[in-house]
Design an enzyme around this catalytic site. Structure first.
Site, mmCIF file in Angstrom:
data_model
loop_
_atom_site.group_PDB
_atom_site.id
_atom_site.type_symbol
_atom_site.label_atom_id
_atom_site.label_comp_id
_atom_site.label_asym_id
_atom_site.label_seq_id
_atom_site.Cartn_x
_atom_site.Cartn_y
_atom_site.Cartn_z
ATOM 1 N N THR A 239 -22.081 -36.055 60.858
ATOM 2 C CA THR A 239 -22.003 -36.661 62.121
ATOM 3 C C THR A 239 -21.251 -36.047 63.294
ATOM 4 O O THR A 239 -20.481 -35.292 62.937
ATOM 5 C CB THR A 239 -21.449 -38.125 61.610
ATOM 6 O OG1 THR A 239 -21.872 -38.573 60.555
ATOM 7 C CG2 THR A 239 -21.238 -39.142 62.627
ATOM 8 N N ARG B 119 -17.371 -26.644 63.453
ATOM 9 C CA ARG B 119 -18.810 -27.105 62.858
ATOM 10 C C ARG B 119 -20.042 -26.890 63.876
ATOM 11 O O ARG B 119 -19.731 -26.540 65.046
ATOM 12 C CB ARG B 119 -18.503 -28.791 62.658
ATOM 13 C CG ARG B 119 -17.961 -29.070 61.657
ATOM 14 C CD ARG B 119 -17.747 -30.606 61.358
ATOM 15 N NE ARG B 119 -16.616 -31.261 61.740
ATOM 16 C CZ ARG B 119 -16.334 -32.428 61.473
ATOM 17 N NH1 ARG B 119 -16.785 -33.209 60.604
ATOM 18 N NH2 ARG B 119 -15.134 -32.967 61.874
ATOM 19 N N LYS C 123 -5.066 -52.035 45.014
ATOM 20 C CA LYS C 123 -4.732 -52.787 43.721
ATOM 21 C C LYS C 123 -3.726 -53.709 43.799
ATOM 22 O O LYS C 123 -3.810 -54.850 43.408
ATOM 23 C CB LYS C 123 -4.588 -51.634 42.563
ATOM 24 C CG LYS C 123 -4.321 -52.162 41.209
ATOM 25 C CD LYS C 123 -3.779 -51.070 40.279
ATOM 26 C CE LYS C 123 -2.935 -51.762 39.157
ATOM 27 N NZ LYS C 123 -2.036 -50.960 38.552
ATOM 28 N N ASP D 31 1.579 -38.293 55.842
ATOM 29 C CA ASP D 31 0.674 -37.294 55.032
ATOM 30 C C ASP D 31 0.377 -38.199 53.840
ATOM 31 O O ASP D 31 1.291 -38.702 52.907
ATOM 32 C CB ASP D 31 1.423 -36.178 54.511
ATOM 33 C CG ASP D 31 0.408 -35.086 54.081
ATOM 34 O OD1 ASP D 31 -0.382 -35.469 53.211
ATOM 35 O OD2 ASP D 31 0.494 -33.973 54.691
ATOM 36 N N VAL D 32 -0.955 -38.336 53.651
ATOM 37 C CA VAL D 32 -1.298 -39.167 52.538
ATOM 38 C C VAL D 32 -1.105 -38.693 51.023
ATOM 39 O O VAL D 32 -1.423 -39.262 50.195
ATOM 40 C CB VAL D 32 -3.159 -39.445 52.497
ATOM 41 C CG1 VAL D 32 -3.232 -40.528 53.778
ATOM 42 C CG2 VAL D 32 -3.647 -38.315 52.511
ATOM 43 N N TYR E 265 -13.107 -28.817 48.854
ATOM 44 C CA TYR E 265 -13.695 -29.822 49.408
ATOM 45 C C TYR E 265 -14.650 -30.869 48.749
ATOM 46 O O TYR E 265 -14.274 -32.023 48.513
ATOM 47 C CB TYR E 265 -14.359 -29.614 50.918
ATOM 48 C CG TYR E 265 -14.828 -30.598 51.704
ATOM 49 C CD1 TYR E 265 -13.816 -31.456 52.414
ATOM 50 C CD2 TYR E 265 -16.049 -31.047 51.990
ATOM 51 C CE1 TYR E 265 -14.179 -32.764 53.019
ATOM 52 C CE2 TYR E 265 -16.483 -32.066 52.677
ATOM 53 C CZ TYR E 265 -15.690 -32.781 53.414
ATOM 54 O OH TYR E 265 -16.235 -33.641 54.095
ATOM 55 N N GLY F 211 -8.266 -38.909 63.816
ATOM 56 C CA GLY F 211 -9.434 -37.726 63.808
ATOM 57 C C GLY F 211 -10.686 -38.369 64.654
ATOM 58 O O GLY F 211 -10.715 -39.229 65.165
ATOM 59 N N PHE F 212 -11.806 -37.449 64.340
ATOM 60 C CA PHE F 212 -12.959 -37.645 65.026
ATOM 61 C C PHE F 212 -13.498 -39.093 64.621
ATOM 62 O O PHE F 212 -13.586 -40.089 65.299
ATOM 63 C CB PHE F 212 -14.311 -36.639 64.996
ATOM 64 C CG PHE F 212 -15.343 -36.768 65.091
ATOM 65 C CD1 PHE F 212 -15.778 -37.575 66.299
ATOM 66 C CD2 PHE F 212 -16.392 -36.623 63.920
ATOM 67 C CE1 PHE F 212 -17.212 -37.961 66.673
ATOM 68 C CE2 PHE F 212 -17.856 -36.951 64.209
ATOM 69 C CZ PHE F 212 -18.185 -37.391 65.586
ATOM 70 N N PHE G 133 -3.128 -32.828 61.182
ATOM 71 C CA PHE G 133 -3.460 -31.709 60.967
ATOM 72 C C PHE G 133 -4.860 -31.069 61.822
ATOM 73 O O PHE G 133 -5.015 -30.152 62.560
ATOM 74 C CB PHE G 133 -3.858 -31.370 59.535
ATOM 75 C CG PHE G 133 -4.353 -30.102 59.144
ATOM 76 C CD1 PHE G 133 -4.355 -28.878 59.870
ATOM 77 C CD2 PHE G 133 -5.357 -30.236 57.994
ATOM 78 C CE1 PHE G 133 -4.876 -27.765 59.365
ATOM 79 C CE2 PHE G 133 -6.238 -28.965 57.674
ATOM 80 C CZ PHE G 133 -6.053 -27.572 58.416
#
Ligand code: NAD
Ligand code: UDP
Length: 329
Positions: free
Chosen positions: A174, A185, A104, A57-58, A144, A11-12, A35
């Site tokens: 940012t 944005r 952990k 994918d997280v 979000y 990503g950015f 994505f």
């Protein structure tokens, strides 16, 4: 060689972070589901020693042998997170959970990218970290905002329960090169519109404010935050405290792009915060950091990047870019 995992690394912000880490000798696993990020952002790193891209994918667990985890994965632009709101909440919560479980189990240190959105539409101005926020839990931005709030909660519960090493950054708006040109944005919209000769879309009367940080300044702060003593967890605000209205931003972009801007007024999106400015007293003290790149320097650099790429190589990740849910105020 220190080993880093950057989720959302295509990503950015993530791609600039990968650059910075590699430049200072880290090996980097860049994990992303592509994505809102793109392979173009990290193409220049292909073949770089110590750099690996993993398409993942997280929301599903992951396991890497690393010393540092930088959790950037999450759609960040309102049009994109509203496109898949349930997935956005899950990405935030499960992405953080999986990072924390890895931290952990491995003893790695985690820097989590939280957001000024945890303050919602703030009633305290500027916003210090002690402010608990004014978030509408059932509004269109909640997927979000609440997702990010839960992620912070998970970080601090892991810290209390297991002593996990955490650093929580609350990032304010940012901008810079590699923002997705169609992320919806305000900076990317205004610049894309200016360089293609379209009218600039100003939502509401344009008197709402934001404070814009240049990406290079933010990456410096990330690196300093990760290296703070173990006892410092944050949350810490990271952003540029110089506040501008959207009308002022449009003027700065048009002037640097060298265009006579026309304006297309659109309704203000629902729950759009009216003002936002970070109180960075804590960042100055704990990190010895403050931003050095102002809009007059950062906007021309960003315009230059927008002019250097082919916009058709960046198809919009979601169809919601220009149609925010409107609300009369
Ligand atoms: P971005 O959309 O460019 O980057 C997010 C990255 O995460 C993308 O590459 C995307 O493909 C990836 N991603 C999204 N969902 C994923 C998933 N489920 N699994 C794996 N990867 C996934 O946005 P950004 O501006 O670089 O933001 C990075 C982080 O910083 C985000 O967590 C965002 O919430 C936070 N943040 C950014 C800003 C800002 O102004 N840029 C402000 C506040 C917070
Ligand atoms: N905005 C605007 N025109 C656009 C895109 C956004 O006037 O084309 C406004 C938006 O309503 C908000 C501000 O700019 O008040 C910042 O929006 P952005 O989506 O960049 O970030 P966020 O609202 O998450 O701070």
């Amino acid at each position: 060689m220190p080993r880093s995992l950057v989720t959302g690394g295509a990503g950015f912000l993530g791609s600039h972070l990968c650059d910075s880490l590699l430049a200072s000798g880290h090996s980097v696993v860049c994990l992303d589901n592509l994505f809102t990020g793109t392979r173009q952002n990290i193409r220049h790193l292909d073949g770089t020693r110590g750099f690996t891209f993993v398409h993942h994918d997280v929301i599903h667990p992951f396991d890497f042998d690393v010393d540092y985890i930088w959790n950037m994965a999450c759609p960040a632009a309102p049009g994109h997170y509203r496109y898949e709101p349930v997935k956005t909440t899950m990405t935030s919560a499960l992405g953080a959970l999986h990072c924390l479980e890895l931290a952990k189990q491995s003893g790695a240190r985690l820097l989590h990218a939280s957001t000024s959105e945890v303050y919602g539409d703030p009633e305290v101005h500027p916003q210090p970290e002690s402010y608990r926020g004014n978030v509408n839990p059932i509004g269109p931005r909640a997927c979000y905002d609440e997702g990010k709030r839960v992620a912070e909660t998970l970080c601090f519960d892991f810290r209390r329960l297991h002593g996990t090493s955490i650093k929580v950054a609350r990032i304010f708006n940012t901008y810079g090169p590699r923002m997705h040109p169609y992320d919806g944005r305000v900076v990317s919209n205004f610049i894309r519109q200016a360089v293609t000769g379209e009218a600039m879309t100003i939502f509401g009367d344009g008197t709402q404010t934001r404070s814009f940080c240049y990406v290079g300044d933010l990456i410096d702060a990330f690196r300093l935050l990760m290296d703070t003593p173990e006892g410092f967890t944050g949350p810490v605000n990271l952003g540029n405290p110089h506040e501008f209205t959207m009308n002022e931003l449009a003027e700065v972009v048009a002037r640097h792009a060298g265009v006579q801007a026309t304006v297309d007024r659109r309704p203000l999106p629902m729950d759009d915060p009216l003002q936002r400015q970070p109180d960075i007293t804590l960042a100055k003290k704990a990190l010895g950091w403050e931003p050095v790149v102002g809009l007059e320097e950062g906007i021309p650099r960003t315009i230059e990047w927008f002019r250097s790429v082919r916009l058709e190589d960046y198809p919009p990740p979601s169809p919601n870019v220009m149609q925010p849910e409107a609300q009369k105020r």
